[in-house]
Design a protein around this motif. Sequence first.
Motif, PDB file in Angstrom:
ATOM      1  N   HIS A  60       0.633  -1.167  -0.011  1.00  0.00           N
ATOM      2  CA  HIS A  60      -0.423  -0.412   0.424  1.00  0.00           C
ATOM      3  C   HIS A  60       0.756   1.107   0.163  1.00  0.00           C
ATOM      4  CE1 HIS A  60      -3.299  -2.245   0.695  1.00  0.00           C
ATOM      5  NE2 HIS A  60      -2.700  -2.987   1.846  1.00  0.00           N
ATOM      6  N   GLY A  61       2.317   0.413   0.105  1.00  0.00           N
ATOM      7  CA  GLY A  61       2.601   2.830  -0.228  1.00  0.00           C
ATOM      8  C   GLY A  61       2.725   3.236   1.780  1.00  0.00           C
ATOM      9  N   ASP A  62       2.706   4.311   1.476  1.00  0.00           N
ATOM     10  CA  ASP A  62       2.172   4.875   2.775  1.00  0.00           C
ATOM     11  C   ASP A  62       0.096   5.203   2.242  1.00  0.00           C
ATOM     12  OD1 ASP A  62       3.960   6.007   3.734  1.00  0.00           O
ATOM     13  OD2 ASP A  62       4.205   7.739   2.565  1.00  0.00           O
ATOM     14  N   ARG A  63      -0.195   4.688   1.816  1.00  0.00           N
ATOM     15  CA  ARG A  63      -1.711   4.479   1.742  1.00  0.00           C
ATOM     16  C   ARG A  63      -2.468   4.192   2.985  1.00  0.00           C
ATOM     17  NH1 ARG A  63      -1.852   6.134  -3.722  1.00  0.00           N
ATOM     18  NH2 ARG A  63      -4.613   6.112  -3.811  1.00  0.00           N
ATOM     19  N   THR A  64      -3.243   5.516   3.651  1.00  0.00           N
ATOM     20  CA  THR A  64      -4.122   4.262   4.757  1.00  0.00           C
ATOM     21  C   THR A  64      -5.473   5.289   4.485  1.00  0.00           C
ATOM     22  OG1 THR A  64      -1.980   5.312   6.241  1.00  0.00           O
ATOM     23  CG2 THR A  64      -3.836   4.786   7.138  1.00  0.00           C
ATOM     24  N   PHE A 257     -12.256 -12.558   2.517  1.00  0.00           N
ATOM     25  CA  PHE A 257     -11.972 -11.652   3.467  1.00  0.00           C
ATOM     26  C   PHE A 257     -12.032 -10.312   3.165  1.00  0.00           C
ATOM     27  CE2 PHE A 257     -12.080 -15.005   5.942  1.00  0.00           C
ATOM     28  CZ  PHE A 257     -13.103 -14.860   6.774  1.00  0.00           C
ATOM     29  N   ASN A 258     -12.170  -8.867   3.613  1.00  0.00           N
ATOM     30  CA  ASN A 258     -11.648  -7.959   3.208  1.00  0.00           C
ATOM     31  C   ASN A 258     -10.547  -7.580   4.170  1.00  0.00           C
ATOM     32  OD1 ASN A 258     -13.357  -6.479   1.422  1.00  0.00           O
ATOM     33  ND2 ASN A 258     -15.432  -6.203   2.766  1.00  0.00           N
ATOM     34  N   THR A 259     -10.475  -7.191   5.099  1.00  0.00           N
ATOM     35  CA  THR A 259      -8.891  -6.817   6.340  1.00  0.00           C
ATOM     36  C   THR A 259      -9.834  -8.435   8.024  1.00  0.00           C
ATOM     37  OG1 THR A 259      -8.799  -5.344   7.547  1.00  0.00           O
ATOM     38  CG2 THR A 259     -10.939  -5.248   7.201  1.00  0.00           C
ATOM     39  N   PHE A 260      -8.300  -7.988   8.223  1.00  0.00           N
ATOM     40  CA  PHE A 260      -8.267  -8.627   9.532  1.00  0.00           C
ATOM     41  C   PHE A 260      -7.967  -7.940  11.019  1.00  0.00           C
ATOM     42  CE2 PHE A 260      -5.607 -10.576  12.878  1.00  0.00           C
ATOM     43  CZ  PHE A 260      -5.910 -11.655  13.671  1.00  0.00           C
ATOM     44  N   ILE A 261      -9.039  -8.208  11.597  1.00  0.00           N
ATOM     45  CA  ILE A 261      -9.126  -7.038  13.284  1.00  0.00           C
ATOM     46  C   ILE A 261      -8.651  -7.054  14.346  1.00  0.00           C
ATOM     47  CG2 ILE A 261     -10.117  -5.208  14.085  1.00  0.00           C
ATOM     48  CD1 ILE A 261     -12.667  -5.979  11.437  1.00  0.00           C
ATOM     49  N   PRO A 262      -7.297  -7.142  14.651  1.00  0.00           N
ATOM     50  CA  PRO A 262      -7.364  -7.907  16.325  1.00  0.00           C
ATOM     51  C   PRO A 262      -7.606  -6.890  17.187  1.00  0.00           C
ATOM     52  CG  PRO A 262      -4.494  -7.351  14.681  1.00  0.00           C
ATOM     53  CD  PRO A 262      -5.810  -6.814  13.834  1.00  0.00           C
ATOM     54  N   LEU A 263      -8.670  -7.361  17.852  1.00  0.00           N
ATOM     55  CA  LEU A 263      -8.760  -6.813  19.029  1.00  0.00           C
ATOM     56  C   LEU A 263      -8.490  -7.250  20.925  1.00  0.00           C
ATOM     57  CD1 LEU A 263     -13.069  -7.649  17.945  1.00  0.00           C
ATOM     58  CD2 LEU A 263     -12.033  -5.136  17.621  1.00  0.00           C
ATOM     59  N   LYS A 301      -6.546  -3.762   9.918  1.00  0.00           N
ATOM     60  CA  LYS A 301      -7.143  -2.698  10.510  1.00  0.00           C
ATOM     61  C   LYS A 301      -6.906  -2.274  12.319  1.00  0.00           C
ATOM     62  CE  LYS A 301     -11.942  -2.465  10.626  1.00  0.00           C
ATOM     63  NZ  LYS A 301     -12.983  -2.217   9.793  1.00  0.00           N
ATOM     64  N   ALA A 302      -6.787  -1.163  12.705  1.00  0.00           N
ATOM     65  CA  ALA A 302      -6.460  -1.062  14.187  1.00  0.00           C
ATOM     66  C   ALA A 302      -7.978  -0.562  14.167  1.00  0.00           C
ATOM     67  CB  ALA A 302      -5.143  -0.524  13.630  1.00  0.00           C
ATOM     68  N   TYR A 303      -8.680  -0.672  14.822  1.00  0.00           N
ATOM     69  CA  TYR A 303      -9.730  -0.035  15.154  1.00  0.00           C
ATOM     70  C   TYR A 303      -9.952   1.106  16.259  1.00  0.00           C
ATOM     71  CZ  TYR A 303     -15.148  -0.248  16.766  1.00  0.00           C
ATOM     72  OH  TYR A 303     -16.276   0.326  16.812  1.00  0.00           O
ATOM     73  N   TRP A 304      -9.542   2.126  15.810  1.00  0.00           N
ATOM     74  CA  TRP A 304      -9.344   3.486  17.392  1.00  0.00           C
ATOM     75  C   TRP A 304     -10.116   3.248  18.204  1.00  0.00           C
ATOM     76  CZ3 TRP A 304     -12.307   7.744  18.635  1.00  0.00           C
ATOM     77  CH2 TRP A 304     -13.065   8.070  17.140  1.00  0.00           C
ATOM     78  N   GLY A 319       2.443  -2.768  10.010  1.00  0.00           N
ATOM     79  CA  GLY A 319       1.908  -3.317   9.459  1.00  0.00           C
ATOM     80  C   GLY A 319       0.119  -2.569   9.233  1.00  0.00           C
ATOM     81  N   VAL A 320       0.181  -1.616   9.850  1.00  0.00           N
ATOM     82  CA  VAL A 320      -1.553  -1.455   9.887  1.00  0.00           C
ATOM     83  C   VAL A 320      -1.840  -0.159   8.809  1.00  0.00           C
ATOM     84  CG1 VAL A 320      -3.062  -0.184  10.917  1.00  0.00           C
ATOM     85  CG2 VAL A 320      -2.464  -1.893  12.061  1.00  0.00           C
ATOM     86  N   ASN A 321      -2.711  -0.496   8.119  1.00  0.00           N
ATOM     87  CA  ASN A 321      -3.170   0.273   6.863  1.00  0.00           C
ATOM     88  C   ASN A 321      -4.310   0.643   6.993  1.00  0.00           C
ATOM     89  OD1 ASN A 321      -3.553  -2.444   5.674  1.00  0.00           O
ATOM     90  ND2 ASN A 321      -4.196  -1.247   4.295  1.00  0.00           N
ATOM     91  N   ASP A 322      -5.276   0.405   8.132  1.00  0.00           N
ATOM     92  CA  ASP A 322      -6.380   1.299   7.831  1.00  0.00           C
ATOM     93  C   ASP A 322      -7.064   1.184   9.265  1.00  0.00           C
ATOM     94  OD1 ASP A 322      -9.515   1.878   7.557  1.00  0.00           O
ATOM     95  OD2 ASP A 322      -9.997  -0.464   7.117  1.00  0.00           O
ATOM     96  N   ILE A 323      -7.677   2.473   9.693  1.00  0.00           N
ATOM     97  CA  ILE A 323      -7.768   2.504  10.925  1.00  0.00           C
ATOM     98  C   ILE A 323      -9.271   2.810  10.767  1.00  0.00           C
ATOM     99  CG2 ILE A 323      -5.686   3.594  11.781  1.00  0.00           C
ATOM    100  CD1 ILE A 323      -6.844   6.918  11.625  1.00  0.00           C
ATOM    101  N   ASP A 324     -10.490   2.375  10.380  1.00  0.00           N
ATOM    102  CA  ASP A 324     -11.371   2.372  10.060  1.00  0.00           C
ATOM    103  C   ASP A 324     -12.680   3.491  10.676  1.00  0.00           C
ATOM    104  OD1 ASP A 324     -13.898  -0.126  11.075  1.00  0.00           O
ATOM    105  OD2 ASP A 324     -14.612   1.950  12.152  1.00  0.00           O
ATOM    106  N   GLY A 325     -13.240   4.232  11.427  1.00  0.00           N
ATOM    107  CA  GLY A 325     -14.105   5.593  11.028  1.00  0.00           C
ATOM    108  C   GLY A 325     -13.984   6.470  11.357  1.00  0.00           C
ATOM    109  N   THR A 326     -15.026   7.287  11.082  1.00  0.00           N
ATOM    110  CA  THR A 326     -15.801   8.655  12.075  1.00  0.00           C
ATOM    111  C   THR A 326     -16.100   7.971  13.275  1.00  0.00           C
ATOM    112  OG1 THR A 326     -17.067   9.002  10.091  1.00  0.00           O
ATOM    113  CG2 THR A 326     -15.293   9.746  10.142  1.00  0.00           C
ATOM    114  N   ILE A 327     -17.195   6.629  12.669  1.00  0.00           N
ATOM    115  CA  ILE A 327     -18.170   6.426  13.952  1.00  0.00           C
ATOM    116  C   ILE A 327     -18.754   7.196  15.310  1.00  0.00           C
ATOM    117  CG2 ILE A 327     -17.381   4.937  16.332  1.00  0.00           C
ATOM    118  CD1 ILE A 327     -16.199   3.729  14.420  1.00  0.00           C
ATOM    119  N   ASP A 328     -19.004   8.434  15.009  1.00  0.00           N
ATOM    120  CA  ASP A 328     -19.955   9.642  15.760  1.00  0.00           C
ATOM    121  C   ASP A 328     -20.549   8.605  16.665  1.00  0.00           C
ATOM    122  OD1 ASP A 328     -20.978  11.395  14.796  1.00  0.00           O
ATOM    123  OD2 ASP A 328     -22.675  11.165  14.183  1.00  0.00           O
TER     124      ASP A 328
END
Length: 393
Positions: A60-64, A257-263, A301-304, A319-328
Amino acid sequence: MEKSIEMLLNTKGLAREARSIASKVLQGERIDLKEGQYLFEEADLAFVGALANHIREKKHGDRTYFNRNFHLEPTNLCIFTCKFCSYSRLLKQQEDGWFLTEEQMMQEIKKYDGKPVTEVHIVGGVHPKLSLTFFGELIKKIVAYRPELHIKAFTAVEYDYMFRKAKMSYEEGLSYLKSCGLHSIPGGGAEIFDEEVRAIICGDKCSSEDWLKLHELAHGMGIPSNATMLYGHIERACHRIDHMDRLRKLQDRTGGFNTFIPLKFRNGNNEMSHLGEATIIDDLKTYAVSRIFLDNFNHIKAYWPMIGRKTAQLLLQYGVNDIDGTIDDTTKIYSMAGAEEQSPVMSTREIVDLIKAVDRHPIERDTVYNEITDFKDHVFEDDGFIELPVLYN
Ligand code: V47
Ligand code: SF4
């Protein structure tokens, strides 16, 4: 070859196992279970992190990625008794719980009128009154009201219960919900697949075999899903690796599977509160090993709201390239378990700043990782507020 990897390989005294794992990773080869366990138990964090970052940057390069989403949690009343769960209330403790009617859930959906959210994540306790047809009708109503919203709904645990009650097979139940408008399945309910550990922490809900079977069938029907792993409680490194191995094998068969999320297990207000929580070193290592081991998963994904903003930032180097969403502020699962984020909400601007602050490149994605907006050079319009430095806590 990247400098950091080159330096690592030139380290004097680098163990034979470590050198052999590094050369596999550099050649894009898969590591085996023993090697995965070695990374957890014996390798240095710096070494594991450098390998994970190498893979992340190769893919993914720097893409997050992040998305604009909100959660809908129909109820926290649940017939199951998972020992790590701080969120659920048994049916006999109804006074402490909530239960939303269809109308109330539609009110929640309507709160996002005119807001640029792309996904609703629906998940909750398993309540006997919430049947398959109830949820089918709810999904249809959401689709009719906001057709472009992606509906990512219900864990395998909820499906297992609602399909059994409706006397339907997994195939029949999933195909009915797909016809109502279900798009994808979140990764919850996986916990730890090892049967001995699972019997202790959540022995009364669906088995590991059932969880994997449901996801496999969903993938076969064109319904993608996510996968999670609850770590940092009574499990050991061998259980984490076994968990990832079962997922890796399934992903080889389906690619669904789209993504793996360690919780990370949070120990507030639950029956496992006497246990400590994983250290930050263990957090970073767990994400990094998952990036290395799960070579056939595109995203980690790291679920912030669960791991916290600062650790999420750090993980972008592990290793993480995704941090989930705005959640609100629409999920209670982690705040009730003692996570730092008591009211999880981030504006798009905050999430973009958080990613840029660690020199990564923020991109808004949809649920299945189509890129929506590239925020690298995006200038936010003046929103009337004086810009102050953002202090993350
Ligand atoms: O299965 C419950 C976990 C999961 C605790 O797919 C706990 O995009 C830590 O799966 N400490 C549900 N974890 C949430 C989930 C999820 C979250 C965000 C995104 C996605 C996705 C999926 O929450 C449960 C369980 O593993 N959980 N209690 C606790 N005390
Ligand atoms: Fe119920 Fe899910 Fe909590 Fe288990 S984790 S008790 S299934 S809400």
